[in-house]
Every structure is written in structure tokens, then in C-alpha cells.
Design an enzyme around this catalytic site. Sequence first.
Site, PDB file in Angstrom:
ATOM      1  N   SER A  48       0.856  -1.183   0.000  1.00 22.62           N
ATOM      2  CA  SER A  48       0.000   0.000   0.000  1.00 22.62           C
ATOM      3  C   SER A  48       0.889   1.229   0.000  1.00 22.62           C
ATOM      4  O   SER A  48       1.828   1.325   0.809  1.00 22.62           O
ATOM      5  CB  SER A  48      -0.913   0.017   1.229  1.00 22.62           C
ATOM      6  OG  SER A  48      -1.776   1.138   1.197  1.00 22.62           O
ATOM      7  N   GLU A  49       0.620   2.177  -0.922  1.00 21.50           N
ATOM      8  CA  GLU A  49       1.548   3.293  -1.097  1.00 21.50           C
ATOM      9  C   GLU A  49       1.611   4.243   0.079  1.00 21.50           C
ATOM     10  O   GLU A  49       2.497   5.090   0.160  1.00 21.50           O
ATOM     11  CB  GLU A  49       1.253   4.060  -2.393  1.00 21.50           C
ATOM     12  CG  GLU A  49      -0.089   4.722  -2.472  1.00 21.50           C
ATOM     13  CD  GLU A  49      -1.088   3.892  -3.253  1.00 21.50           C
ATOM     14  OE1 GLU A  49      -1.910   4.488  -3.964  1.00 21.50           O
ATOM     15  OE2 GLU A  49      -1.044   2.647  -3.132  1.00 21.50           O
ATOM     16  N   ASN A  50       0.673   4.129   1.038  1.00 22.62           N
ATOM     17  CA  ASN A  50       0.784   4.976   2.221  1.00 22.62           C
ATOM     18  C   ASN A  50       1.753   4.396   3.248  1.00 22.62           C
ATOM     19  O   ASN A  50       1.964   4.996   4.305  1.00 22.62           O
ATOM     20  CB  ASN A  50      -0.591   5.227   2.854  1.00 22.62           C
ATOM     21  CG  ASN A  50      -1.303   3.950   3.258  1.00 22.62           C
ATOM     22  OD1 ASN A  50      -1.112   2.907   2.649  1.00 22.62           O
ATOM     23  ND2 ASN A  50      -2.133   4.025   4.277  1.00 22.62           N
TER      24      ASN A  50
END
Length: 219
Positions: A48-50
Site C-alpha cells: 500500500s503506497e501509504n
Amino acid sequence: MDKNQIREVIARRAALELKDGDVVNLGIGLPTMIPNYLQKSVKVIFQSENGLLGVGPRPETGQENSELTDAGGGFITAIPGANSFDSATSFGIIRGGHVDVTILGALQVDEMGNLANWIIPGKMTPGMGGAMDLIVGAKKVVLAMEHTAKGSHKILKNCTLPLTAANQVNLIITEMGVIEVTPKGLVLSEINKEFTVEEVQAATEAQLIIAENLIAMRQ
């Protein structure tokens, strides 16, 4: 097919694009259904890019952890051995080419592999998020999308909306079939048996190249 059947057909077929050991990033919406249909023999690592490598399944109702969310704000879990880090490190992973596959939705895609998936005319949008980085940084870009939007074409000769990225899409999966993006154009390589080639072409603005070895859509 109703809406739920359409989404299931797309998600089931998209899951077949994932191979054992892949690092995978999924877009919001329909792509989040894909882990439900992943073959048991295939073990992938979801990113997940966060800032999480090792995203697990959705938590059961009442078991949500407010500190574990995906980039779209939805609740997630972390598998044993998962790693969390800041957003800068996460995008370093993406931009460094360490994501094997990203599967995203689309508002429009065209025969050159251009993608528009972040702005809807007449609606306020906060921006394209990490999609631009994912499309350029991932080794393979797959679109999991409905073939049309309220009867309007989404697979075009040329995108009319602002682009997220140019010439980066590798594969398009819809309820009607599977379309490969090639230097010669869009190749229909698999077709849902509920549709004819003529129906698929009528739902597509871009001219399709029909594969000589066209097969039934795998599920």
C-alpha cells in the site's frame, strides 16, 4: 450480467495475472476484490503506497484498527512479518521498480496504452494520488475495469480526459474479455463466452485486432 456479476468476472480474471512471489499494488474500488479470488497456491505480497508492505485481508466487522488503513482510507490488516514505513520510503519502492504488478481502475484508456483515471469532469477531485508513480514504476500495469460507462465507450482511440500517464498500460481486463496493448494496437486475446466479437467491438471505440488464437476468457 448485473453489477456484482460484472465485478466478479473482472476480479476473478485479474487475479490470474498474479504470480507466486509478486509484489502487488492494488488500486481502490474494484481491484480490492482481487485477493478474494487469488489461487491458494499463489502467495503474493501486497503493498500500500501509504506505507505498508504485507497487506492482509480486510478485518472482520468490529476488529478494525484505526492505525491500519490503505491509501483509500479503508481498513486493512497486516500479515506476520509485514513492514511499515513512511510515505517517502514507500514511493521509493514504487519509483525504484520494486512493484511487479499494479492493477488499477480506469475512466479511459486508449489504443496507445494511455490512461486517464483520476478526474471526472464536473466533480471536485483532490488529485491523482499515487497512480502516476505506480503506472510508471511498476513492471506490469493491468487495468481492471468495466468495458463501458452507462453505455459510453471507455476504451478509446485517444483519451479525452487528462492523462495519468502515457504509453504505460500492458493489459486491459473487462467483463467482455482481455485486451493486450501492443505496438500494433489493441489485441483481443480472450473473450467472455456471453459476448460475440461483434458486440465487444461495438462497445469499443478503438479498432480491435482479433487474435488468431482467441480463446474463452479464463476464470
